[in-house]
Each structure stands twice: as structure tokens, then as C-alpha cells.
Design an enzyme around this catalytic site. Structure first.
Site, PDB file in Angstrom:
ATOM      1  N   HIS A 101       6.824 -30.717 -45.211  1.00 18.81           N
ATOM      2  CA  HIS A 101       5.593 -30.070 -45.686  1.00 18.81           C
ATOM      3  C   HIS A 101       5.926 -28.589 -45.832  1.00 18.81           C
ATOM      4  O   HIS A 101       6.514 -27.998 -44.910  1.00 18.81           O
ATOM      5  CB  HIS A 101       4.457 -30.263 -44.674  1.00 18.81           C
ATOM      6  N   ASN A 117      13.992 -23.599 -40.036  1.00 15.14           N
ATOM      7  CA  ASN A 117      14.115 -24.896 -40.712  1.00 15.14           C
ATOM      8  C   ASN A 117      15.577 -25.324 -40.745  1.00 15.14           C
ATOM      9  O   ASN A 117      16.476 -24.494 -40.916  1.00 15.14           O
ATOM     10  CB  ASN A 117      13.594 -24.765 -42.155  1.00 15.14           C
ATOM     11  N   HIS A 119      18.241 -27.767 -42.808  1.00 21.15           N
ATOM     12  CA  HIS A 119      18.345 -28.419 -44.122  1.00 21.15           C
ATOM     13  C   HIS A 119      19.757 -28.983 -44.297  1.00 21.15           C
ATOM     14  O   HIS A 119      20.741 -28.288 -44.004  1.00 21.15           O
ATOM     15  CB  HIS A 119      18.025 -27.417 -45.233  1.00 21.15           C
ATOM     16  N   ASP A 160      13.321 -24.741 -48.551  1.00 20.85           N
ATOM     17  CA  ASP A 160      14.665 -24.741 -47.959  1.00 20.85           C
ATOM     18  C   ASP A 160      15.418 -23.472 -48.326  1.00 20.85           C
ATOM     19  O   ASP A 160      16.592 -23.487 -48.712  1.00 20.85           O
ATOM     20  CB  ASP A 160      15.440 -26.005 -48.384  1.00 20.85           C
ATOM     21  N   GLU A 189      24.589 -31.522 -37.973  1.00 18.26           N
ATOM     22  CA  GLU A 189      23.254 -30.967 -37.694  1.00 18.26           C
ATOM     23  C   GLU A 189      22.993 -30.883 -36.204  1.00 18.26           C
ATOM     24  O   GLU A 189      22.481 -29.868 -35.702  1.00 18.26           O
ATOM     25  CB  GLU A 189      22.170 -31.863 -38.323  1.00 18.26           C
TER      26      GLU A 189
HETATM   27  C1  GAR Z   1      17.567 -33.925 -41.395  1.00 21.41           C
HETATM   28  O1  GAR Z   1      18.716 -34.309 -42.110  1.00 21.41           O
HETATM   29  C2  GAR Z   1      17.089 -32.566 -41.870  1.00 21.41           C
HETATM   30  O2  GAR Z   1      18.122 -31.697 -42.194  1.00 21.41           O
HETATM   31  C3  GAR Z   1      16.291 -32.972 -43.074  1.00 21.41           C
HETATM   32  O3  GAR Z   1      15.563 -34.092 -42.634  1.00 21.41           O
HETATM   33  C4  GAR Z   1      16.398 -34.835 -41.749  1.00 21.41           C
HETATM   34  C5  GAR Z   1      15.604 -35.240 -40.542  1.00 21.41           C
HETATM   35  O4  GAR Z   1      16.351 -36.119 -39.737  1.00 21.41           O
HETATM   36  N1  GAR Z   1      15.446 -31.895 -43.543  1.00 21.41           N
HETATM   37  C6  GAR Z   1      15.229 -31.673 -44.831  1.00 21.41           C
HETATM   38  O5  GAR Z   1      15.684 -32.372 -45.717  1.00 21.41           O
HETATM   39  C7  GAR Z   1      14.377 -30.465 -45.140  1.00 21.41           C
HETATM   40  N2  GAR Z   1      14.322 -30.243 -46.529  1.00 21.41           N
HETATM   41  P1  GAR Z   1      15.835 -36.495 -38.284  1.00 21.41           P
HETATM   42  O6  GAR Z   1      14.369 -36.929 -38.438  1.00 21.41           O
HETATM   43  O7  GAR Z   1      16.712 -37.633 -37.857  1.00 21.41           O
HETATM   44  O8  GAR Z   1      15.966 -35.277 -37.417  1.00 21.41           O
END
Ligand code: GAR
Length: 204
Positions: A101, A117, A119, A160, A189
């Protein structure tokens, strides 16, 4: 000092789990005081509840219903209401861990320099909710040989995009699959995010 984190998530919450584990082990001198999910199916809420961290479900739907002809106003009303609720807990940092969001100033202005954030791409590349898929398509069609992960401050509605706190390249090997690439990105990550949060907190 134990810092107070509010974590916002929309999905599985593997990064939330990494944060919870790091708070428990002492790698982060912090506690998660609140988890917010905006999708009922978000497993992140289960992860929070499993360790006794309050998790609340706050969807946009009621605000869309309140302002059916004005999506912008609906977003701003949602953002203001959520910001007020989170502010009551006086968090030191608000962490987007797979939060799908885009906040308006109605939220962000309540927490200047305190929203970060994660990404799954390098700065300026593949913004949006499908960055790993986008990198995989670029690999298959153009031979892209790497993607990455970044952590950045969220100053405004840029998707992002914002001052970068940390980033790391992730190589795409010839024998990678879409699934193995995703696993590599998540593994990076789970380390980079914690280091970036720890660095941020050290600077407070
Ligand atoms: C992660 O890969 C994060 O970087 C991405 O959502 C995933 C959540 O994984 N975020 C985005 O794409 C933001 N634009 P998780 O629920 O297993 O932590």
C-alpha cells in the site's frame, strides 16, 4: 534502550519473522509493539500472534465504501486513521515488510524519517509488487545476470523509491530457476533488512 518497531505487512511475513527472531535473540535491540496487516489472508498476523505480538487487520475497504467516488480521499482517510492508531504506540520506526500500500502524506507526515521499506530489487529498478518476476523476465528475455535488494526511507508517495539505506546485488546464475532466484533474494533480504534496521537504530 529498547526501540519500538511497528511492522506493516501484506503477505507471508518471512521478513517480519526475521525481525521477530532478531528481537528475541538480541541482534536487534528492539521490540515489535504492533503488526498491521491489510489483507485478511496475510500470514504475517499469525507469525505475530504466535509470539504474543499484537496484530491488527486494517483493510482499505471501509474507506473505499465511505468515499466511493473519491479514491484519493479514501486513501487519505485510511492513511490518517492508521497513522493515528500507530502513533498512539509511539514507535521509533515503522517498517514496511512486504507492505503493499502506498502511503500518502496523511500517513507519512506523522512520521518524518521514520518509515522504511524493503524492496526486492536494486535502487531505481523494477518498482512495484512484482520485482522478482520482472527481474526473472528480464533474465529470460535480455540475459539480465543480476538483481538485488534494497532498504530505503519512505519520504513520499514514490513507489519503492527514497533515500537508500542499504542495497545488495543478487546474481542470477545460469542454472537458477524463478523459484531459486526468489529463495536467493529472500535469503539476502533476511540479512540486509536486519542490518539496515540495526544501523538505523544505532543512528537514533
Ligand atoms: C519481500 O520480498 C519484499 O521485499 C517485497 O515483498 C516481499 C514480502 O515477503 N516488497 C515489495 O515488493 C515492495 N514493493 P515476506 O512477506 O515473506 O516478508
Amino acid at each position: 534502550m529498547t526501540f519500538r518497531l511497528a511492522v506493516l505487512a501484506s503477505g507471508s511475513g518471512s521478513n517480519l519473522q526475521a525481525i521477530l527472531d532478531s528481537c528475541a535473540s538480541g541482534r536487534l535491540e528492539a521490540e515489535v509493539v504492533l503488526v498491521v496487516v491489510n489483507r485478511r489472508s496475510a500470514f504475517a498476523a499469525n507469525r505475530a500472534e504466535a509470539v504474543g505480538v499484537p496484530a491488527i487487520y486494517r483493510p482499505m475497504g471501509p474507506f473505499r465504501n465511505e468515499f466511493p467516488d473519491d479514491p484519493r480521499r479514501a486513501r487519505e482517510a485510511y492513511d490518517a486513521a492508521l497513522a493515528a492508531e500507530i502513533a498512539e504506540l509511539q514507535p521509533d520506526l515503522i517498517v514496511h515488510a512486504g507492505w503493499m500500500h502506498v502511503f500518502t502524506a496523511a500517513f507519512l507526515d506523522r512520521f518524518p524519517n521514520r518509515v522504511i521499506n524493503l524492496h526486492p530489487a536494486l535502487p531505481g529498478v523494477f518498482p512495484g509488487a512484482h520485482a522478482i518476476d520482472d527481474a526473472w523476465v528480464a533474465h529470460e528475455t535480455e540475459g539480465l545476470d543480476h538483481t538485488g535488494v534494497m532498504v530505503h526511507l519512505v519520504p513520499d508517495e514514490g513507489v519503492d523509491n527514497g533515500p537508500v539505506l542499504a542495497s545488495q546485488r543478487v546474481d542470477i546464475a545460469p542454472d537458477d530457476s524463478r523459484e531459486s532466484l526468489e529463495a536467493k533474494v529472500h535469503a539476502v533480504e533476511h540479512e540486509l533488512f536486519l542490518d539496515a534496521i540495526a544501523d538505523y537504530l544505532r543512528g537514533q
